[in-house]
Design an enzyme around this catalytic site. Structure first.
Site, PDB file in Angstrom:
ATOM      1  N   GLY A 197       0.807  -1.202   0.000  1.00 37.76           N
ATOM      2  CA  GLY A 197       0.000   0.000   0.000  1.00 37.76           C
ATOM      3  C   GLY A 197       0.845   1.259   0.000  1.00 37.76           C
ATOM      4  O   GLY A 197       0.522   2.243  -0.660  1.00 37.76           O
ATOM      5  N   SER A 236       0.101  -6.205  11.508  1.00 34.78           N
ATOM      6  CA  SER A 236       0.742  -4.992  12.011  1.00 34.78           C
ATOM      7  C   SER A 236       0.138  -4.509  13.324  1.00 34.78           C
ATOM      8  O   SER A 236       0.749  -3.714  14.040  1.00 34.78           O
ATOM      9  CB  SER A 236       0.632  -3.873  10.974  1.00 34.78           C
ATOM     10  N   ASP A 237      -1.061  -4.978  13.616  1.00 36.33           N
ATOM     11  CA  ASP A 237      -1.707  -4.657  14.890  1.00 36.33           C
ATOM     12  C   ASP A 237      -2.745  -5.720  15.187  1.00 36.33           C
ATOM     13  O   ASP A 237      -3.123  -6.498  14.291  1.00 36.33           O
ATOM     14  CB  ASP A 237      -2.342  -3.267  14.847  1.00 36.33           C
ATOM     15  N   MET A 286      -7.891  -3.356   3.772  1.00 40.77           N
ATOM     16  CA  MET A 286      -8.755  -2.448   3.026  1.00 40.77           C
ATOM     17  C   MET A 286      -8.664  -2.541   1.503  1.00 40.77           C
ATOM     18  O   MET A 286      -9.215  -1.689   0.808  1.00 40.77           O
ATOM     19  CB  MET A 286      -8.456  -0.996   3.453  1.00 40.77           C
ATOM     20  N   ARG A 330       7.266   1.786   1.040  1.00 39.84           N
ATOM     21  CA  ARG A 330       7.574   0.356   1.110  1.00 39.84           C
ATOM     22  C   ARG A 330       7.934  -0.169  -0.277  1.00 39.84           C
ATOM     23  O   ARG A 330       8.801  -1.028  -0.421  1.00 39.84           O
ATOM     24  CB  ARG A 330       6.408  -0.439   1.696  1.00 39.84           C
TER      25      ARG A 330
END
Length: 239
Positions: A27, A209-210, A186, A31
């Site tokens: 995304g 990531s969470d 998403m 990155r």
């Protein structure tokens, strides 16, 4: 549409042939830049419209591209559509982040999206008299599982949830957990839908990531550069 006449596009200044057969899509544009600079040789920036950086280079002698998708299904919908339909890309592998829903998931675990449930109207554009079930390409999925096994990584395969909303007011996470959903993100439902419509292949590989059910999360710096396991899996299976 004729692919030659449709390139460049409003969102991509690359020329026909600038992208490899397989494109990795994080995304985050930073990155994408990290992957290109860390893993690819003879790397060339082929697109930077709106800062959505796209690169093409070589990984172990194999030509591969990497380009950001931005956040959300509308953004993924635009970029994956153009790559599939205007640039002749055959495979898109999303390498993103996700919030863990399954209670056994921990930070940095890998989730491979076999299917993508969704909270979105994105698939309505196809005019189907029913509900479409967006799924991954099985060949890519099987290769990703084999590569995770080979590398000894912690991973799970199953349904993920694609949502149009990041800051959700509703508290329905537990209900999705009861249905076996592994993680929330998403973009994947749009990617899988576009791949199906174009007759192309897609796969979503996410790093946790969470944790939605526990107060644990990675830092912005880790989300940009620390998800190397997922990156290597995608690079190894790129066709």
């Amino acid at each position: 549409m004729d692919e030659i006449k449709c390139t460049p596009t409003p969102h991509n200044t690359a020329a026909k042939g600038d992208f490899a057969k397989t494109v990795l899509m994080p995304g985050d544009p930073l990155r994408a830049k990290f992957i290109a600079e860390t893993y690819l040789t003879d790397c060339k920036l082929v697109n930077n419209v709106r800062g959505i950086q796209g690169y093409t280079g070589y990984y172990n002698g194999k030509r591969v591209s990497v380009m950001a998708s931005g956040m959300g299904m509308p953004s993924m919908g635009i970029y994956s559509y153009e790559l599939f339909n205007f640039y002749g890309v055959e495979n898109i592998i999303r390498i993103g982040t996700a919030g863990g829903i399954h209670p056994d998931l921990n930070l940095f675990d890998i989730v491979i999206g076999q299917g993508a449930c969704y909270q979105s109207v994105y698939p309505k554009q196809f005019g189907l008299n029913g509900t479409f079930a967006p799924i991954a390409d099985f060949g890519l999925l099987r290769k990703a599982v084999d590569e995770c096994e080979k590398q000894g990584l912690n991973y799970k395969v199953g349904n993920i949830l694609s949502s149009d909303v990041f800051y959700a007011e509703g508290k329905d996470t537990l209900e999705w957990q009861k249905m076996g959903i592994l993680a929330a993100e998403m973009e994947s439902a749009a990617l899988y839908s576009n791949a199906a419509r174009a007759g192309k292949k897609a796969l979503c590989i996410c790093t946790i990531s969470d944790l939605i059910t526990r107060p644990e999360a990675t830092t912005p710096e880790q989300r940009q550069t620390a998800f190397n396991d997922m990156m290597r899996v995608a690079l190894e299976i790129a066709e």
